[in-house]
Design an enzyme around this catalytic site. Structure first.
Site, PDB file in Angstrom:
ATOM      1  N   TYR A  53      34.439  44.329  21.945  1.00  0.00           N
ATOM      2  CA  TYR A  53      33.687  44.014  23.156  1.00  0.00           C
ATOM      3  C   TYR A  53      32.184  44.001  22.886  1.00  0.00           C
ATOM      4  CZ  TYR A  53      37.894  44.962  25.977  1.00  0.00           C
ATOM      5  OH  TYR A  53      39.146  44.952  26.534  1.00  0.00           O
ATOM      6  N   SER A 210      42.265  42.775  34.358  1.00  0.00           N
ATOM      7  CA  SER A 210      42.032  41.605  35.211  1.00  0.00           C
ATOM      8  C   SER A 210      42.711  41.768  36.570  1.00  0.00           C
ATOM      9  CB  SER A 210      42.538  40.325  34.527  1.00  0.00           C
ATOM     10  OG  SER A 210      42.083  39.170  35.191  1.00  0.00           O
ATOM     11  N   PRO A 211      42.480  42.897  37.254  1.00  0.00           N
ATOM     12  CA  PRO A 211      43.162  43.136  38.530  1.00  0.00           C
ATOM     13  C   PRO A 211      42.789  42.137  39.621  1.00  0.00           C
ATOM     14  CG  PRO A 211      41.424  44.759  38.184  1.00  0.00           C
ATOM     15  CD  PRO A 211      41.568  44.007  36.899  1.00  0.00           C
ATOM     16  N   LEU A 212      41.650  41.454  39.467  1.00  0.00           N
ATOM     17  CA  LEU A 212      41.218  40.454  40.447  1.00  0.00           C
ATOM     18  C   LEU A 212      41.405  39.029  39.943  1.00  0.00           C
ATOM     19  CD1 LEU A 212      37.916  42.137  41.686  1.00  0.00           C
ATOM     20  CD2 LEU A 212      40.208  42.313  42.677  1.00  0.00           C
ATOM     21  N   GLY A 215      38.270  37.279  39.347  1.00  0.00           N
ATOM     22  CA  GLY A 215      37.513  37.082  40.580  1.00  0.00           C
ATOM     23  C   GLY A 215      38.207  36.218  41.616  1.00  0.00           C
ATOM     24  N   LEU A 217      40.841  36.770  43.229  1.00  0.00           N
ATOM     25  CA  LEU A 217      41.369  37.597  44.311  1.00  0.00           C
ATOM     26  C   LEU A 217      40.283  38.406  45.026  1.00  0.00           C
ATOM     27  CD1 LEU A 217      44.536  38.827  42.400  1.00  0.00           C
ATOM     28  CD2 LEU A 217      44.545  37.350  44.419  1.00  0.00           C
ATOM     29  N   GLY A 219      38.026  37.087  47.029  1.00  0.00           N
ATOM     30  CA  GLY A 219      37.478  36.271  48.113  1.00  0.00           C
ATOM     31  C   GLY A 219      36.800  35.029  47.592  1.00  0.00           C
TER      32      GLY A 219
END
Length: 320
Positions: A53, A210-212, A215, A217, A219
């Site tokens: 990273y 990557s829970p969203l 991005g 998820l 909005g």
């Protein structure tokens, strides 16, 4: 903050994990340190990084940023620190993969960058199809014996990889895998087919990254309407527009932010230990932390399954 055990271990971790992939790539040292300070103030004790990273010419910049924060803050004993090994760190053929040589060398390099004497969770960033498990576990056992790592985990493994890895560890009377970090969110539910059932059976905690969904998820459609288009919108959100329209409408009905709903759904999954967040500002930790005290109602969970149907049934379902 709420806490749980990491997989079948006695190690206590916060239900949210601070992912640091943006450290060095998207944000600098000062902002990264501010995020870690906010995380500690909210009670998060779980920090995840990787040798690759934020790297510059093979040097793990994210790890070095965390190391400088540990030096400055004196918080090493309060933090459960996770990093990873596998990715190429130079053009040399042995500076990659899961050979015993690279596992041990990578661990020692990460320790130097992180300015610490030990790594709590040393994760294999990807399965190595060319290296036998006997060699991998021998290297991990060496590092545990030397006190350089406490636990071993995996990332991006298939269900059968988890089973094979654990069977090999069991033959050696070694603890083996305690966690699997996989891509898992409302839009990416393939892990439910094999990975989650295998992990649950083996006592391996799930750390969804990557829970969203980059991005989508959070909005993305309403942000686009407001003139704040998601990066790579056409790839990450547009293909799911119909589902996202229903999703954002549901969030409005619930009176909750889309980010909170996506994180809340993961926290309600029984296999999930801690979603790995990827904040770029300290404030982006506040909403997920608040979700812990305001779980989603059952009817919301059912509605989300209608909008984002499970990929398929558990493994036994298609057998008689």
């Amino acid at each position: 903050m709420r806490y749980t055990n990491l997989g079948r271990t006695g190690l206590t971790v916060s239900r949210l994990c601070v992912g640091t992939m943006n450290f060095g790539w998207q944000i600098g040292e000062e902002q990264s340190h501010a995020i870690l300070d906010r995380a500690v103030s909210l009670g998060l004790n779980f920090v995840d990084t990787a040798n690759m990273y934020g790297r510059e010419d093979g040097d793990g910049l994210s790890e070095r940023i965390i190391g400088s924060w540990l030096d400055k803050s004196g918080m090493r004993d309060a933090i459960v620190l996770a990093t990873k090994v596998y990715a190429p760190m130079s053009d040399r053929p042995n500076d990659r993969g899961l050979s015993a040589r690279n596992i041990i060398a990578s661990c020692e390099a990460s320790l130097r960058r992180l300015r610490t004497d030990w790594i709590d969770l040393f994760q294999m960033h990807h399965v190595d199809r060319k290296t036998p498990w006997e060699e991998i576990w021998q290297a991990m056992e060496t590092l545990v014996g030397q006190g350089k790592i406490r636990y071993a985990g995996s990332s991006n493994f298939a269900g059968w990889h988890l089973a094979r890895a654990q069977a090999s560890a069991d033959r050696r009377n070694f603890l083996g895998l305690v966690s699997e970090q996989c891509k898992y969110n409302l839009l990416t539910r393939q892990a439910e087919l094999e990975v989650l059932p295998a992990a649950a059976e083996l006592g391996i905690g799930i750390l969804p990254y990557s829970p969203l969904h980059f991005g989508a998820l959070s909005g993305a459609l309403r942000k686009q309407t407001a003139g704040r288009t998601l990066l790579h919108f056409s790839e990450r959100a547009e293909p799911h527009r119909a589902a996202l329209e229903r999703y954002e409408a549901l969030c409005d009905e619930l009176g909750r932010e889309p980010t909170a709903v996506a994180i809340g759904w993961l926290l309600a999954r029984p296999e999930v230990t801690a979603p790995v967040l990827g904040p770029r500002t300290p404030e982006q930790l506040d909403l997920p932390a608040a979700v812990l005290d305001d779980p989603l109602p059952d009817e919301a969970m059912r509605a989300l399954d209608e909008i984002f149907p499970p990929v398929g049934p558990a493994p036994e379902a298609w057998a008689w």
